[in-house]
Design an enzyme around this catalytic site. Structure first.
Site, PDB file in Angstrom:
ATOM      1  N   GLY A 113      -7.281  23.747  26.463  1.00 15.23           N
ATOM      2  CA  GLY A 113      -5.834  23.825  26.650  1.00 15.23           C
ATOM      3  C   GLY A 113      -5.098  23.039  25.575  1.00 15.23           C
ATOM      4  N   ASP A 114      -3.891  22.624  25.894  1.00 13.99           N
ATOM      5  CA  ASP A 114      -3.060  21.916  24.919  1.00 13.99           C
ATOM      6  C   ASP A 114      -3.349  20.422  24.850  1.00 13.99           C
ATOM      7  OD1 ASP A 114      -2.065  21.714  27.563  1.00 13.99           O
ATOM      8  OD2 ASP A 114      -0.126  21.025  26.809  1.00 13.99           O
ATOM      9  N   ARG A 128     -13.025  27.079  27.277  1.00 11.47           N
ATOM     10  CA  ARG A 128     -11.562  27.216  27.147  1.00 11.47           C
ATOM     11  C   ARG A 128     -10.955  25.829  26.898  1.00 11.47           C
ATOM     12  NH1 ARG A 128      -6.990  24.694  29.847  1.00 11.47           N
ATOM     13  NH2 ARG A 128      -5.201  26.057  29.609  1.00 11.47           N
ATOM     14  N   THR A 165      -3.212  17.393  34.808  1.00 16.90           N
ATOM     15  CA  THR A 165      -3.343  16.568  33.602  1.00 16.90           C
ATOM     16  C   THR A 165      -2.597  15.266  33.815  1.00 16.90           C
ATOM     17  OG1 THR A 165      -3.314  18.502  32.162  1.00 16.90           O
ATOM     18  CG2 THR A 165      -2.642  16.476  31.134  1.00 16.90           C
ATOM     19  N   THR A 178       2.293  18.820  30.556  1.00 14.72           N
ATOM     20  CA  THR A 178       1.368  19.313  31.571  1.00 14.72           C
ATOM     21  C   THR A 178       1.754  20.757  31.874  1.00 14.72           C
ATOM     22  OG1 THR A 178       2.767  18.606  33.418  1.00 14.72           O
ATOM     23  CG2 THR A 178       1.101  17.047  32.690  1.00 14.72           C
ATOM     24  N   GLY A 179       0.832  21.456  32.509  1.00 17.21           N
ATOM     25  CA  GLY A 179       1.109  22.845  32.864  1.00 17.21           C
ATOM     26  C   GLY A 179       0.320  23.800  31.991  1.00 17.21           C
TER      27      GLY A 179
HETATM   28  N1  ASP Z   1      -2.043  21.501  30.146  1.00 14.54           N
HETATM   29  C1  ASP Z   1      -3.366  21.501  30.719  1.00 14.54           C
HETATM   30  C2  ASP Z   1      -4.171  22.616  30.149  1.00 14.54           C
HETATM   31  O1  ASP Z   1      -3.617  23.668  29.875  1.00 14.54           O
HETATM   32  C3  ASP Z   1      -3.397  21.622  32.173  1.00 14.54           C
HETATM   33  C4  ASP Z   1      -2.272  20.970  32.959  1.00 14.54           C
HETATM   34  O2  ASP Z   1      -1.571  20.159  32.473  1.00 14.54           O
HETATM   35  O3  ASP Z   1      -2.032  21.263  34.122  1.00 14.54           O
HETATM   36  O4  ASP Z   1      -5.370  22.482  30.062  1.00 14.54           O
END
Ligand code: ASP
Length: 385
Positions: free
Chosen positions: A259-260, A257, A229, A280-281
């Site tokens: 994400g955040d 799906r 991200t 991120t994550g």
């Molecule tokens: N946070 C993002 C998600 O869950 C992915 C990422 O930041 O690596 O979609």
């Protein structure tokens, strides 16, 4: 720049080393209601005083922040600045975590999520599960500007984009397609002859024309489905603030799906009186604690951006009773700025998504774009660092 090196990895493979090293606690002590503690260390670059204008992002925006800073220096709008910066990353086929070239869902379709918040006008826009449209941060801004809604998802978002003049395109690059093909093929080898068999090695070698570097990369992202991200936030010389977050999300995800990143108050949050936050994550963990909103509220109560990020991280750790084995299966970062132009970030583990490197983020405060070390909640490197 090394191709595809910016894709981030779940830390399944690191759980062991994380657990081994996680007993060491750094300078600032945080405690949760279980009485468990973790600490953070200030790294050079985390300022005690702010500087404006300022723009920051995850580390994969290092080369892109200058474009945003140019806009800020000319007195441009903070949202234009952050969208200009992340558009460079969305357009880059070599960043397989964002926009064009992002790793796809389990059906081989790239699905993008993005959000924006504009502090001075208290507005927000977001899109999720968008296919065939590359610049979803600009699309989220268009939702904010051209509709009375905040969030549009799926095919409705694609059709809205087309109506607004966005070009439709295939977002899957040859690189991402081959890795997806290898991911699919691998499951057919799981039973027999097995993934350690010469047949599998032969098969994956054929997909990548024997390119050892690409084979090693593909093996890694197949074994540990990666996320990736870019969140980006800016404050101008008047103290006005905006932020955006854009992503291709979790690779090999179930179609649909989300994400955040497109969730206002989780992957992106701005309050023009206080600051901005992004993440991120593993987005699911952030959504469960409303991380962006939590960080803003902590800063409103007087915490620095770094401490606010660490507080949010503590809530994630608390959700797992600080069980480092469970927490070691994923990675998550928080990033924040405040109205004074201070910045900070926290990573769950001391090492970055690339296990050999320390977690960092990108900062441009008017002179140059540079990487700054994150404050970590747990030390995954081990030893008394
Ligand atoms: N946070 C993002 C998600 O869950 C992915 C990422 O930041 O690596 O979609």
């Amino acid at each position: 720049m090394e191709l595809w090196s910016r894709r981030k990895f779940f830390l399944t493979s690191l759980a062991g080393s994380a657990i081994a090293g996680a007993t060491k606690l750094f300078g600032r002590t945080l405690s949760d209601s279980n009485g468990a503690t973790a600490t953070a260390r200030a790294f050079p670059g985390s300022p005690a005083q702010g500087k404006r204008p300022l723009i920051i992002s995850s580390a994969n925006g290092l080369h892109a922040l200058g474009a945003g800073m140019d806009i800020l220096k000319k007195g441009g709008d903070t949202l234009d600045a952050v969208v200009a910066a992340v558009t460079i990353v969305e357009d880059d086929p070599n960043d397989d975590s964002v926009g064009y070239g992002g790793l796809p869902n389990e059906e081989g379709e790239v699905e993008l999520d993005a959000s924006v918040m504009h502090g001075p006008t208290h507005r927000a826009g977001s899109v999720a599960s968008v296919r065939r449209i590359k610049n979803v941060s600009r699309l989220a801004k268009t939702v904010m500007e051209k509709t009375n809604h905040v969030m549009i998802v799926g095919d409705g978002a694609r059709r809205f984009a087309v109506a607004e003049g966005f070009e439709e395109m295939n977002l899957l690059t040859e690189h991402s397609r081959k890795i997806w093909l290898a991911w699919k093929a691998k499951s057919s080898f799981n039973w027999r002859p097995g993934i350690d068999s010469p047949e599998w090695k032969e098969h994956i070698s054929a997909i990548f024309d024997g390119d050892e570097k690409q084979i090693a990369y593909a093996e890694r992202v197949i074994a540990h489905p990666p996320t990736g991200t870019i969140p980006c936030m800016a404050v101008d010389s008047n103290g006005d603030i905006s932020a955006t977050t854009t992503t291709s999300g979790l690779s090999w995800k179930i179609p649909g799906r989300v994400g955040d990143s497109p969730i206002i108050g989780a992957g992106c949050c701005v309050d023009n009186e206080v600051g901005a936050a992004g993440s991120t994550g593993k987005g699911e963990e952030n959504i469960k604690i409303s991380g962006g909103h939590t960080i803003i509220e902590m800063m409103r109560q007087g915490k620095s951006p770094t401490d606010a990020c660490l507080e949010a991280m503590g809530r994630i750790a608390h959700n797992y009773k600080n069980d480092k084995k469970k927490l070691g299966t994923f990675h998550i970062y928080f990033y924040a700025i405040n109205k004074d132009g201070m910045h900070g970030a926290a990573s769950l583990w001391r090492n970055g998504y690339e296990p050999s490197k320390q977690a960092s983020y990108a900062v441009h405060d008017g002179t140059e774009s540079r990487l700054v070390g994150c404050n970590s909640f747990f030390d995954a490197v081990g030893g008394d660092q």
